[in-house]
Design an enzyme around this catalytic site. Structure first.
Site, PDB file in Angstrom:
ATOM      1  N   ARG A  70      -9.975 -11.859   2.921  1.00 55.57           N
ATOM      2  CA  ARG A  70     -10.882 -12.919   2.493  1.00 55.57           C
ATOM      3  C   ARG A  70     -10.210 -14.293   2.544  1.00 55.57           C
ATOM      4  O   ARG A  70     -10.890 -15.309   2.651  1.00 55.57           O
ATOM      5  CB  ARG A  70     -11.409 -12.607   1.082  1.00 55.57           C
ATOM      6  CG  ARG A  70     -10.374 -12.646  -0.009  1.00 55.57           C
ATOM      7  CD  ARG A  70     -10.836 -11.913  -1.260  1.00 55.57           C
ATOM      8  NE  ARG A  70     -10.876 -10.478  -1.031  1.00 55.57           N
ATOM      9  CZ  ARG A  70     -11.275  -9.593  -1.949  1.00 55.57           C
ATOM     10  NH1 ARG A  70     -11.667 -10.010  -3.153  1.00 55.57           N
ATOM     11  NH2 ARG A  70     -11.283  -8.300  -1.696  1.00 55.57           N
TER      12      ARG A  70
ATOM     13  N   LYS B   4       0.836  -1.195   0.000  1.00 58.03           N
ATOM     14  CA  LYS B   4       0.000   0.000   0.000  1.00 58.03           C
ATOM     15  C   LYS B   4       0.876   1.253   0.000  1.00 58.03           C
ATOM     16  O   LYS B   4       1.982   1.240   0.546  1.00 58.03           O
ATOM     17  CB  LYS B   4      -0.866   0.046   1.266  1.00 58.03           C
ATOM     18  CG  LYS B   4      -1.942  -1.006   1.388  1.00 58.03           C
ATOM     19  CD  LYS B   4      -2.644  -0.834   2.727  1.00 58.03           C
ATOM     20  CE  LYS B   4      -3.721  -1.893   2.953  1.00 58.03           C
ATOM     21  NZ  LYS B   4      -4.885  -1.694   2.082  1.00 58.03           N
TER      22      LYS B   4
ATOM     23  N   GLU C 111      -5.982  -9.797   1.475  1.00 63.55           N
ATOM     24  CA  GLU C 111      -5.647 -10.904   2.367  1.00 63.55           C
ATOM     25  C   GLU C 111      -6.779 -11.305   3.292  1.00 63.55           C
ATOM     26  O   GLU C 111      -6.867 -12.444   3.740  1.00 63.55           O
ATOM     27  CB  GLU C 111      -4.404 -10.537   3.198  1.00 63.55           C
ATOM     28  CG  GLU C 111      -4.644  -9.655   4.412  1.00 63.55           C
ATOM     29  CD  GLU C 111      -5.215  -8.285   4.082  1.00 63.55           C
ATOM     30  OE1 GLU C 111      -6.006  -7.766   4.887  1.00 63.55           O
ATOM     31  OE2 GLU C 111      -4.876  -7.719   3.022  1.00 63.55           O
TER      32      GLU C 111
END
Length: 457
Positions: A311, A237, A309
């Site tokens: 899920r 990110k 990540e």
């Protein structure tokens, strides 16, 4: 019960009037004299959350008026606590069905996050309106405060191990039976995707598991995403997107608070709570884009993006939840930015293919003033998760319907459960409102508590 509440009448309690903007002239006519004159002199317009103190003839306080604006904020009373001198108050007039939310709003106004700064303070006290259960209001407020405290705590003090400790505190307070699987034991006990997501972090991943209630009661299982910090993994990110990633365990925080409500109210439920707790970190052993992971269910999952990540860890936990064929599985997760794009931060979507359950949730959301919105499990989009080398990709290769495709991915891990519902929450108040400061926030748990009380209370 919270110590800000009094259940006995107090003749000295100072009255507080709750007034909509459209009703201010009527209130002034009913209180003609110094009070009405002071309203005019002060320029008070009864805007939502605005508080006007009414002086008496000797310079003391005779009462207060809380503006409700158009009446759309059920918790406007949260503004009172910071505006009133410390003394005992009562809500004047007949509030009807608004009394419960008025009392809860008052309680919510006492919240502040003081772990690292700030000092304990004394708060005004409220005589509870007739017919209001102070114990119940206290349970709900305490559950909301639990969510806020857990989310507001930064990851250096809210690691997977700290989250497990918080879960144990909740479980042990009610005599629940607990089990925690840590590190490489996740592989031994077949939670491979929980392990894969969390293995690059210094503090090992773990699965938190506790049960409560009589064994032959209706089974309700709660699953919460416990990503204590999310760097995005190798699909890193930008720094601006990492600033709030301490809140990525918001699903776990809300699940723990809902569990505390269920156990505190002694609902007739066989409750199980499953929380996969990880940090999604960057290291040489981090899982990679393009990897294929084996799931607990046996489905092979191609990794399209390591920043999706949540899920993955939910899928392993949902598989275990589903194995017992419970009456209801509820999962909660701060899962997708797409949900915020669609509905904003204050209106969480939920997904279920059970129309009766969806209707009950919608009714409970309205009754509890806890807004939710049903979104579709649109089956044609399931093909967007096709993989050429595995059973499924966990993300689509397009920019559309990200919250829906995430829900469809999770749906693949539910077979035996009688009903399942997924909540894609934000877990954060982005703007301050009365009783709801900027920071971690409970979402959907009041509606779900209302639903479970109706079904199993």
């Amino acid at each position: 019960m919270l110590d800000i509440f009094l259940t006995t009448k107090d003749a000295t309690a100072t009255p507080i009037w709750l007034v909509r903007a459209a009703d201010l002239k009527v209130w002034c006519a009913e209180h003609a004299g110094a009070g009405a004159a002071w309203v005019e002199t002060s320029g008070f317009k009864a805007e939502s959350g605005k508080v006007l103190l009414i002086p008496d003839g000797s310079g003391g306080l005779s009462g207060a008026v809380l503006g409700l604006g158009d009446g759309s904020d059920p918790f406007a009373t949260g503004a009172l606590v910071g505006a009133l001198p410390v003394r005992t108050y009562r809500l004047a007039g007949n509030l009807g069905q608004a009394a419960e939310n008025a009392a809860l709003g008052f309680a919510l106004g006492t919240y502040s996050f003081t772990r690292y700064s700030g000092k304990p303070r004394e708060y005004p006290r409220l005589v509870l309106p007739d017919g209001i259960d102070g114990e119940e209001i206290g349970r709900i407020a305490s559950a909301i405060f639990l969510v806020r405290n857990l989310i507001n705590t930064p990851t250096n003090d809210m690691s997977p191990a700290d989250l497990a400790d918080a879960a144990l505190t909740v479980a042990n307070a009610h005599g629940a039976r607990t089990k925690i699987i840590v590190g490489d034991d996740l592989l031994t006990e077949n939670y491979p995707m929980v392990h894969a997501v969390g293995r690059a972090a210094e503090i090992a991943p773990r699965l938190i598991d506790f049960t409560w209630g009589r064994e032959d009661a209706p089974k309700v299982t709660l699953v919460g995403k416990g990503v204590c910090f999310d760097t995005g993994g190798l699909d890193l990110k930008p720094s601006s997107a990492m600033l709030l990633m301490k809140k990525d365990m918001g699903g776990a925080a809300n699940v723990l608070a809902l569990a505390a409500l269920i156990m505190g109210a002694k609902l007739d439920i066989r409750l199980r709570v499953l929380i996969p707790a990880v940090e999604n970190s960057v290291a040489g052993n981090a899982f990679r884009p393009g990897d294929v992971l084996k799931s607990r269910k046996g489905i092979s999952v191609e990794i399209g993006n390591t920043d999706a990540e949540g899920r993955l860890i939910l899928a392993d936990a949902l598989t275990e939840a589903d194995s017992e064929a419970p009456d209801l599985v509820i999962d909660m997760a701060t899962l997708t930015g797409a949900a915020r794009t669609a509905l904003g931060p204050e209106l969480p979507p939920f997904y279920t293919d059970d129309d009766a359950l969806a209707a009950d949730i919608a009714a409970s959301a309205t009754a509890a003033s806890d807004p939710l919105w049903r979104m579709p499990l649109w089956k044609p989009y399931d093909a967007w998760l096709d993989s050429k080398i595995a059973d499924v990709n966990h993300v689509s290769d397009g920019a559309f319907a990200g919250s829906i495709t995430a829900a469809l991915f999770l749906r693949r891990f539910i077979d035996k459960s009688k009903a399942w519902v997924h909540f894609d929450i934000y877990g954060w108040a982005a703007k301050p409102r009365p009783g709801r400061p900027v920071g971690g926030e409970a979402q959907a748990i009041r509606a779900l508590y209302h639903l479970l009380k109706r079904r199993f209370g």
